[in-house]
Motif scaffolding. Structure first.
Motif, PDB file in Angstrom:
ATOM      1  N   CYS A   1     -28.045  11.638 -16.247  1.00 19.61           N
ATOM      2  CA  CYS A   1     -27.562  12.776 -17.341  1.00 19.61           C
ATOM      3  C   CYS A   1     -26.066  12.588 -17.433  1.00 19.61           C
ATOM      4  O   CYS A   1     -25.305  12.998 -16.263  1.00 19.61           O
ATOM      5  CB  CYS A   1     -28.109  14.032 -17.117  1.00 19.61           C
ATOM      6  SG  CYS A   1     -27.289  15.351 -18.159  1.00 19.61           S
TER       7      CYS A   1
ATOM      8  N   ASN B   1     -24.010  14.831 -18.433  1.00 21.91           N
ATOM      9  CA  ASN B   1     -23.435  16.410 -18.005  1.00 21.91           C
ATOM     10  C   ASN B   1     -23.687  16.851 -16.735  1.00 21.91           C
ATOM     11  O   ASN B   1     -22.859  17.092 -15.827  1.00 21.91           O
ATOM     12  CB  ASN B   1     -24.357  17.284 -19.323  1.00 21.91           C
ATOM     13  CG  ASN B   1     -23.740  18.646 -18.903  1.00 21.91           C
ATOM     14  OD1 ASN B   1     -22.541  18.758 -19.197  1.00 21.91           O
ATOM     15  ND2 ASN B   1     -24.704  19.747 -18.851  1.00 21.91           N
ATOM     16  N   CYS B   2     -25.046  16.671 -16.287  1.00 21.84           N
ATOM     17  CA  CYS B   2     -25.144  16.944 -14.873  1.00 21.84           C
ATOM     18  C   CYS B   2     -25.231  15.811 -13.901  1.00 21.84           C
ATOM     19  O   CYS B   2     -25.313  15.955 -12.333  1.00 21.84           O
ATOM     20  CB  CYS B   2     -26.358  18.023 -14.482  1.00 21.84           C
ATOM     21  SG  CYS B   2     -27.960  17.127 -14.745  1.00 21.84           S
TER      22      CYS B   2
ATOM     23  N   CYS C   1     -31.735  17.885 -21.246  1.00 23.57           N
ATOM     24  CA  CYS C   1     -32.023  17.250 -19.895  1.00 23.57           C
ATOM     25  C   CYS C   1     -32.958  18.230 -19.083  1.00 23.57           C
ATOM     26  O   CYS C   1     -32.911  19.465 -19.114  1.00 23.57           O
ATOM     27  CB  CYS C   1     -30.657  17.413 -19.375  1.00 23.57           C
ATOM     28  SG  CYS C   1     -30.689  17.043 -17.504  1.00 23.57           S
TER      29      CYS C   1
ATOM     30  N   CYS D   1     -30.289  20.286 -16.455  1.00 20.99           N
ATOM     31  CA  CYS D   1     -29.269  21.241 -16.754  1.00 20.99           C
ATOM     32  C   CYS D   1     -29.503  21.700 -18.256  1.00 20.99           C
ATOM     33  O   CYS D   1     -28.760  22.513 -18.968  1.00 20.99           O
ATOM     34  CB  CYS D   1     -27.927  20.699 -16.735  1.00 20.99           C
ATOM     35  SG  CYS D   1     -27.576  19.360 -17.845  1.00 20.99           S
TER      36      CYS D   1
ATOM     37  N   SER E   1     -28.735  20.435 -20.815  1.00 21.07           N
ATOM     38  CA  SER E   1     -27.958  20.147 -22.209  1.00 21.07           C
ATOM     39  C   SER E   1     -28.472  19.143 -22.981  1.00 21.07           C
ATOM     40  O   SER E   1     -29.396  18.401 -22.579  1.00 21.07           O
ATOM     41  CB  SER E   1     -26.599  19.553 -21.162  1.00 21.07           C
ATOM     42  OG  SER E   1     -26.856  18.075 -20.884  1.00 21.07           O
TER      43      SER E   1
HETATM   44 ZN   LIG Z   1     -28.536  17.152 -16.949  1.00 20.10          ZN
END
Ligand SMILES: [Zn+2]
Length: 272
Positions: free
Chosen positions: A39, A41-42, A64, A67, A69
């Protein structure tokens, strides 16, 4: 047509589509296409059951698992588009699927590879408003190879023969001139490099139809976008200078012409 094979090609297309997503996202980033997906983002590694083409995105509602997102809709769209293109290729080929000489299988395999390059260019241009030279040259060379092998089989030495043989270059010249005269303001040279491949992929008649069609698509799309903006925001957000990449329209028109072979310009009529 065999429904079993159609479904097989569709599923195979979704898998190739998810591979193309990786290529699109990692192209020019220095990241290898072998690494595991995570991911953005995380940074959580994505489990195999969350990597099932189309379905995983739908089940996770585009978010996700860890997270929450947003995951880009690019993933399921590219997977679905590849699946549809592969199914259409099978459909076009299906009437001689079991009886065709080896040559036809190689031809359709080659076309499938070209479609993959076109899909990558389509999304890349949409996202970054640029077409990497490596991608347009790969397309041009693959299309030229196809032309050089197939063209001698058809009316050798006729006007059509020479037009098809030089179609890529013939289409490149006006794009180059527009780019040169306007110093890159009207049109990017990237589109010129893309029409090299379109000329050799479709030949002169259908290539020219595709390019004219692309201009129409682009014009209609721009008018619609401007109208929506006018109605919603009073025309503040988008000006005529807002850049809409032309590559995706060229590719859309090319794929349409490949499957339909509609000579709505009547070019074939004038040439014969
Ligand atoms: Zn994530």
């Amino acid at each position: 047509m065999d429904i079993f094979f159609l479904i097989t090609f569709f599923i195979f297309g979704t898998i190739i589509g998810s591979f193309l997503n990786v290529v699109i996202n990692r192209f020019n980033t220095g990241r290898s296409i072998n690494g595991r997906s995570f991911c953005p983002n995380c940074a959580q590694k994505i489990k195999w059951y969350d990597l099932v083409p189309i379905f995983s995105w739908l089940i996770l509602k585009g978010k996700c698992r860890h997270c929450h997102s947003k995951i880009s809709p690019q993933y399921p769209i590219v997977e679905l588009a590849t699946a549809i293109l592969f199914s259409l290729l099978y459909y076009q080929f299906s009437f001689l699927f079991f009886t065709a000489p080896l040559f036809f299988y190689i031809f359709y395999f080659w076309i499938a590879l070209i479609f993959m390059v076109l899909l990558v260019i389509f999304v890349y241009d949409l996202k970054h408003k640029i077409i990497p030279d490596m991608l347009s040259y790969t397309f041009a060379i693959m299309a030229l190879v196809q032309t050089l092998i197939l063209l001698p089989l058809s009316n050798f030495g006729s006007l059509n023969f020479y037009l098809d043989l030089f179609a890529g270059l013939i289409f490149f010249i006006p794009f180059f001139l527009l780019w040169y005269i306007s110093e890159g303001r009207w049109i990017g040279l990237g589109d010129g490099k893309l029409v090299l491949g379109i000329g050799w992929f479709l030949g002169f008649t259908y290539g020219l139809n595709a390019i004219i069609l692309a201009f129409w698509f682009g014009a209609i799309f721009s008018v619609v976008i401007l109208l929506i903006d006018k109605l919603k925001n009073g025309g503040k957000h988008i000006t005529m200078k807002s850049e809409i990449p032309f590559g995706p329209f060229l590719i859309l028109a090319t794929i349409l012409e490949f499957f339909t072979r509609i000579d709505f310009m009547g070019i074939g009529f004038f040439l014969n």
